[in-house]
Design a protein around this motif. Structure first.
Motif, PDB file in Angstrom:
ATOM      1  N   ARG A 237      87.734  98.329 -38.098  1.00  0.00           N
ATOM      2  CA  ARG A 237      87.230  99.379 -37.225  1.00  0.00           C
ATOM      3  C   ARG A 237      86.573 100.452 -38.082  1.00  0.00           C
ATOM      4  O   ARG A 237      86.753 100.495 -39.313  1.00  0.00           O
ATOM      5  CB  ARG A 237      88.353  99.982 -36.389  1.00  0.00           C
ATOM      6  N   ALA A 238      85.812 101.323 -37.430  1.00  0.00           N
ATOM      7  CA  ALA A 238      85.175 102.464 -38.096  1.00  0.00           C
ATOM      8  C   ALA A 238      85.681 103.735 -37.431  1.00  0.00           C
ATOM      9  O   ALA A 238      85.595 103.879 -36.199  1.00  0.00           O
ATOM     10  CB  ALA A 238      83.661 102.379 -37.998  1.00  0.00           C
ATOM     11  N   ARG A 239      86.209 104.666 -38.234  1.00  0.00           N
ATOM     12  CA  ARG A 239      86.738 105.921 -37.715  1.00  0.00           C
ATOM     13  C   ARG A 239      85.966 107.086 -38.311  1.00  0.00           C
ATOM     14  O   ARG A 239      85.424 106.988 -39.420  1.00  0.00           O
ATOM     15  CB  ARG A 239      88.221 106.054 -38.019  1.00  0.00           C
ATOM     16  N   LEU A 240      85.911 108.165 -37.569  1.00  0.00           N
ATOM     17  CA  LEU A 240      85.145 109.333 -37.968  1.00  0.00           C
ATOM     18  C   LEU A 240      86.099 110.458 -38.369  1.00  0.00           C
ATOM     19  O   LEU A 240      87.009 110.820 -37.615  1.00  0.00           O
ATOM     20  CB  LEU A 240      84.238 109.789 -36.827  1.00  0.00           C
ATOM     21  N   TYR A 241      85.875 110.989 -39.578  1.00  0.00           N
ATOM     22  CA  TYR A 241      86.678 112.090 -40.096  1.00  0.00           C
ATOM     23  C   TYR A 241      85.785 113.285 -40.419  1.00  0.00           C
ATOM     24  O   TYR A 241      84.607 113.117 -40.738  1.00  0.00           O
ATOM     25  CB  TYR A 241      87.400 111.682 -41.387  1.00  0.00           C
ATOM     26  N   ARG A 242      86.374 114.465 -40.371  1.00  0.00           N
ATOM     27  CA  ARG A 242      85.706 115.661 -40.865  1.00  0.00           C
ATOM     28  C   ARG A 242      86.291 115.992 -42.240  1.00  0.00           C
ATOM     29  O   ARG A 242      87.506 116.115 -42.397  1.00  0.00           O
ATOM     30  CB  ARG A 242      85.885 116.830 -39.906  1.00  0.00           C
ATOM     31  N   TYR A 243      85.403 116.109 -43.219  1.00  0.00           N
ATOM     32  CA  TYR A 243      85.813 116.372 -44.594  1.00  0.00           C
ATOM     33  C   TYR A 243      85.380 117.780 -45.009  1.00  0.00           C
ATOM     34  O   TYR A 243      84.340 118.274 -44.566  1.00  0.00           O
ATOM     35  CB  TYR A 243      85.136 115.387 -45.562  1.00  0.00           C
TER      36      TYR A 243
END
Length: 479
Positions: free
Chosen positions: A437-443
């Protein structure tokens, strides 16, 4: 009779420009050989054969219109690498003038053939810049022939377009360039931060404003000084070199900065290059046939310069664009807008047959892009990690990512070896995961206190799924 065509103090500058461009060619063909198969090969994420089936030679001129195979690509890129190494070693200075021109010209044709079929993976401004610089270097001549002044001037004109175009696109774009605040964000949100990017990000705000102001001076004022008599032109070139060095130290922009430095040397007088350990023969007169060729190339490039000038003068300036399929006469520019927050797509896999959220999901680690918060951002440039760069674009341009990211997930499900070699770490050691899967994070970069307490370079927060979990059909999942 042809003395007016010669640059009397440009022999050493020519040598530097030629060798730096040859070095960039070496890097570019090395990157092509190492990365083409999983990206644009026959089973790549965006295969060349599929692209060639829907385009024409006129739109995308390439040797691969004659025939394509991965083996033939290796031959083209391998030949380019050998020729680039020969040019770097000085072969064009010992070959006859015509043979040297042929060698540089073949380098240009081979790399053009790759770029025009490279699709989204080759859609960067420094690809066009290398092709345009490589084309001009073809006509600089060897060490025993006086350097032609028109070609050196065209290289300076190319540098002007790179710098002034970038300056204009910034002033016309994001308001943070005008209020001098863009670098409060850019060091953190740039595509591939480097080892010192966190340090640059945490500089005091007044220094960020000084950085932006210095950038405006270098890109909007200094380029005009490149055309003034010596020593002003050499001083202006030195300012460009120092600025590019600053960019190299603060981030990773492939070979853009190295190539810009190469162009800057075209404006430097030989009297300022005496410190180089280079011994060159006294250059002879320019042969008549070579003079005619130089004048023809000059006339061609003057004609092709009309559109870039109109584009720079337009309120709707295009960035990194051109009107020729052979990437000559381009308009350049970058970072007309700056993102305020960094979002990263993180790829994960699990061997749980149900792919449940409660399963143990393991991350794939990329070579250059941020992932593991405890890993220091690496130095990549002047090498170009194409997949890592496109992963930066995925949250910004999701429609573009749809053309290749689902296919990338499928390759991970297959444990495709060429694809896995693009990564730093495969958490399944070559075995197939059940789901990915592909997950979105804020860095964001950690603060000084956070870094001291945790040892982490990044702090990240989960936003949600970027692409839902997927698995291969049962018939394809069997080992």
């Amino acid at each position: 009779m042809l003395d007016w065509l010669a640059a009397p103090d440009g022999a050493t500058a020519r040598w530097v420009v030629q060798h730096l461009v040859a070095l960039v060619y070496v890097i570019a063909f090395t990157v092509a050989l190492a990365q083409f198969r999983p990206l644009i090969g026959e089973r790549g994420l965006t295969p060349i054969p599929r692209f060639l089936a829907r385009t024409t030679f006129r739109r995308h001129p390439s040797l691969f219109h004659l025939r394509y195979s991965d083996t033939l690509f290796r031959v083209v890129a391998g030949t380019g690498l050998v020729l680039a190494l020969a040019a770097l070693a000085g072969a064009t200075d010992v070959l006859p003038l015509g043979a040297g021109i042929a060698l540089w010209g073949l380098l240009w044709v081979l790399y053009l053939s790759i770029v025009t079929v490279g699709q989204v993976w080759y859609g960067f401004g420094w690809e066009s810049l290398l092709l345009e610089a490589g084309f001009l270097v073809t006509f600089l001549g060897p060490a025993d022939v006086a350097p032609p002044a028109p070609i050196l001037l065209l290289l300076v004109w190319l540098l002007f377009r790179v710098e002034f175009g970038a300056g204009l696109i910034k002033m016309r774009g994001d308001p943070c360039w005008r209020d001098l605040t863009c670098l409060e964000y850019h060091h953190e949100t740039q595509p591939l931060p480097g080892p010192t990017s966190r340090l640059f990000h945490h500089l005091p705000r007044p220094l960020h404003r000084v950085e932006v102001l210095a950038n405006h001076v270098t890109q909007l004022a200094v380029p005009f000084l490149l055309f003034l008599p010596q020593p002003v032109a050499s001083i202006a070139a030195a300012v460009v070199v120092v600025t590019q060095g600053w960019l190299v130290s603060s981030g990773n922009f492939a070979w853009l900065n190295l190539l810009t430095i190469a162009l800057a040397f075209a404006a430097v007088s030989d009297r300022f290059l005496g410190w180089l350990p280079v011994s060159l023969p006294a250059p002879g007169a320019i042969p008549t046939w070579f003079a005619v060729l130089v004048l023809a190339v000059t006339a061609l490039m003057i004609g092709l310069s009309v559109w870039p000038v109109l584009n720079m003068a337009s309120g709707r300036q295009l960035m990194n664009a051109g009107i020729t399929p052979v990437h000559l006469g381009n308009s350049y520019g970058a970072f007309g807008s700056v993102t305020r927050e960094r979002e990263e797509v993180v790829l994960e896999g699990t061997d749980d047959p149900d792919g449940a959220d409660t399963a143990v999901w393991r991350e794939y680690d990329f070579r250059s892009k941020p992932g593991d918060p405890y890993r220091r951002p690496p130095q990549t440039a002047p090498y170009h990690r194409r997949l890592d760069w496109l992963m930066w674009f995925a949250p910004i341009a999701p429609r573009m990512a749809r053309s290749w990211l689902p296919a990338l997930l499928d390759r991970l499900l297959e444990a495709d070896a060429p694809t896995l070699r693009l990564l730093r770490r495969d958490p399944f050691d070559g075995e197939r995961p059940a789901w990915v899967r592909a997950r979105l994070y804020r860095y964001r970069f950690t603060t000084r206190d956070e870094r001291r307490a945790t040892g982490a370079w990044w702090h990240r927060e989960l936003i949600g799924d970027y692409l839902p979990a997927r698995t291969l059909p049962r018939s394809s999942a069997a080992p």
